[in-house]
Write a protein that holds these residues in place. Structure first.
Motif, mmCIF file in Angstrom:
data_model
loop_
_atom_site.group_PDB
_atom_site.id
_atom_site.type_symbol
_atom_site.label_atom_id
_atom_site.label_comp_id
_atom_site.label_asym_id
_atom_site.label_seq_id
_atom_site.Cartn_x
_atom_site.Cartn_y
_atom_site.Cartn_z
ATOM 1 N N TRP A 158 0.860 -1.193 0.000
ATOM 2 C CA TRP A 158 0.000 0.000 0.000
ATOM 3 C C TRP A 158 0.887 1.231 0.000
ATOM 4 N N ASN A 159 0.603 2.161 -0.915
ATOM 5 C CA ASN A 159 1.316 3.434 -0.954
ATOM 6 C C ASN A 159 0.380 4.547 -0.520
ATOM 7 N N LYS A 160 0.829 5.373 0.392
ATOM 8 C CA LYS A 160 0.000 6.466 0.900
ATOM 9 C C LYS A 160 -0.184 7.563 -0.130
ATOM 10 N N ASN A 161 0.778 7.685 -1.061
ATOM 11 C CA ASN A 161 0.700 8.731 -2.079
ATOM 12 C C ASN A 161 0.887 8.125 -3.474
ATOM 13 N N GLU A 162 0.663 8.949 -4.488
ATOM 14 C CA GLU A 162 0.777 8.502 -5.881
ATOM 15 C C GLU A 162 2.237 8.378 -6.292
ATOM 16 N N LYS A 218 -0.871 1.193 -11.917
ATOM 17 C CA LYS A 218 -0.529 2.482 -11.305
ATOM 18 C C LYS A 218 -1.147 2.511 -9.917
ATOM 19 N N MET A 219 -0.311 2.483 -8.909
ATOM 20 C CA MET A 219 -0.793 2.302 -7.549
ATOM 21 C C MET A 219 -1.480 3.561 -7.015
ATOM 22 N N ALA A 220 -2.672 3.372 -6.481
ATOM 23 C CA ALA A 220 -3.464 4.471 -5.936
ATOM 24 C C ALA A 220 -3.662 4.253 -4.440
ATOM 25 N N TYR A 273 -2.579 -3.731 -2.906
ATOM 26 C CA TYR A 273 -2.114 -4.566 -4.006
ATOM 27 C C TYR A 273 -1.519 -5.835 -3.398
ATOM 28 N N ILE A 274 -2.165 -6.963 -3.686
ATOM 29 C CA ILE A 274 -1.782 -8.240 -3.090
ATOM 30 C C ILE A 274 -1.136 -9.105 -4.169
ATOM 31 N N ILE A 275 0.067 -9.578 -3.897
ATOM 32 C CA ILE A 275 0.845 -10.330 -4.880
ATOM 33 C C ILE A 275 1.008 -11.762 -4.381
ATOM 34 N N SER A 276 0.565 -12.719 -5.185
ATOM 35 C CA SER A 276 0.627 -14.119 -4.771
ATOM 36 C C SER A 276 2.041 -14.683 -4.961
ATOM 37 N N PRO A 277 2.354 -15.797 -4.271
ATOM 38 C CA PRO A 277 3.709 -16.367 -4.346
ATOM 39 C C PRO A 277 4.124 -16.741 -5.768
ATOM 40 N N PHE A 278 5.424 -16.607 -6.038
ATOM 41 C CA PHE A 278 6.049 -16.985 -7.297
ATOM 42 C C PHE A 278 5.539 -16.172 -8.488
ATOM 43 N N LEU A 292 -9.698 -0.288 -0.679
ATOM 44 C CA LEU A 292 -9.441 -0.036 0.731
ATOM 45 C C LEU A 292 -10.740 0.423 1.391
ATOM 46 N N THR A 293 -11.456 -0.502 2.005
ATOM 47 C CA THR A 293 -12.711 -0.182 2.679
ATOM 48 C C THR A 293 -12.433 0.655 3.933
#
Length: 301
Positions: free
Chosen positions: A52-56, A68-70, A75-80, A143-144
């Motif tokens: 999670w990024n607090k800013n752009e 593009k991370m908001a 953002y959840i990344i699975s193994p491998f 993000l609820t």
């Protein structure tokens, strides 16, 4: 004197059996950093990640798809999963793993750092069988309000303490991870419906990861011919049995690196490799970096 009732059926008014899937969450790390460089290319690690990024300004790339991370999404990344990261404001490298930053603390003026750097929260963890064996991918989760409330608590506590965590922090971090994962939905869960025979072997592999495991030995567990089981395993898991075992051994090695000071040589023998050099070749072929670099922690985010 009261008697202990140890028969579950005596305490359950229903006669219908219920089957549950165990979630064996194991936390590996959780940090809150400011980054001025985040050029990491083709990283493959054998555990889950939440970013999670607090800013752009942050980007993730998986198979030519750019995320593009908001700040409104996890953002959840699975193994491998083979993925890359970038901080757009300062981009210098097109290969390798290059990270520059430090953890935020109470001493920092966070508003000031937010204007100059990428404010980055991340957690690494495993979920156990069968969840650690899903398809590679990046899952974007909204993000609820509830997740946001938990995230505020976690990041504020990480600015105070980031080594010896109290029970409350551990419980809230576990709840945050489980809730975030549960919000992925059918996109993820359709990948964990595994044949019972394969699942039995997966559990055997996890329990005996330090042994040298053969196809014939594993096929015998479910009373199948080695070739038939190998085909079934490949159909279910989309990976050969040999490659899967290698992946799980390296996953275990990473876990040991995270929590002990064991040497590379001792870990290689504990996981059934013939020598340190064989272990190092397999480790680098799977993760893209050497065990020595992984052990150093310079890959972290």
């Amino acid at each position: 004197m009261a008697k202990l009732v140890n028969k579950i059926e005596l305490g359950d008014p229903s006669t219908k059996n219920q089957n549950f899937v165990d979630v064996n969450l194991k936390l590996l790390c959780c940090r809150y950093w400011y980054l001025d460089l985040w050029d990491c290319h083709d990283m493959v690690f054998p555990f889950w990640r939440i970013y999670w990024n607090k800013n752009e300004g942050g980007e993730l790339t998986l198979q030519n798809k750019v995320y593009k991370m908001a700040p409104d999404f996890l953002y959840i990344i699975s193994p491998f999963s083979s993925f890359s990261t970038r901080y757009i404001k300062r981009h210098e490298f097109d290969s390798g793993i290059h990270v520059s930053g430090k953890n935020l603390s109470e001493r920092h003026n966070e508003a000031y750092f937010e204007r100059k750097y990428l404010i980055h929260f991340f957690a690494h963890f495993n979920l156990g069988t069968p969840f650690d064996n899903v398809y590679p991918g990046i899952f974007r989760v909204a993000l609820t309000d509830h997740l946001k409330e938990r995230l505020v608590y976690l990041t504020e506590r990480l600015k105070i303490e980031n080594h010896d965590f109290k029970l409350t922090f551990n419980l809230k971090l576990q709840a945050f991870v489980k809730e975030a994962i549960s919000n992925i939905g059918a996109e993820l869960w359709k990948t964990v419906n595994i044949d019972d025979r394969v699942l039995a072997v997966l559990r055997f592999i996890e329990a005996n990861i330090g042994e040298k495991l053969s196809n014939s030995e594993l096929a015998e567990i479910v009373n199948m011919a080695p070739n038939s089981f190998a085909r079934l395993f490949k159909d279910e898991m989309h990976i050969t049995l040999h490659s899967f075992i290698q992946n799980r051994k390296i996953a275990k090695a990473c876990e040991i690196f995270e929590h002990t000071n064991d040497t590379i040589e001792s870990i290689s023998f504990a996981l059934g490799f013939s020598d340190r050099y064989h272990f190092s070749r397999v480790f680098k072929s799977i993760t893209g970096i050497s065990p020595a670099l992984y052990k150093s922690g310079r890959y972290t985010s």
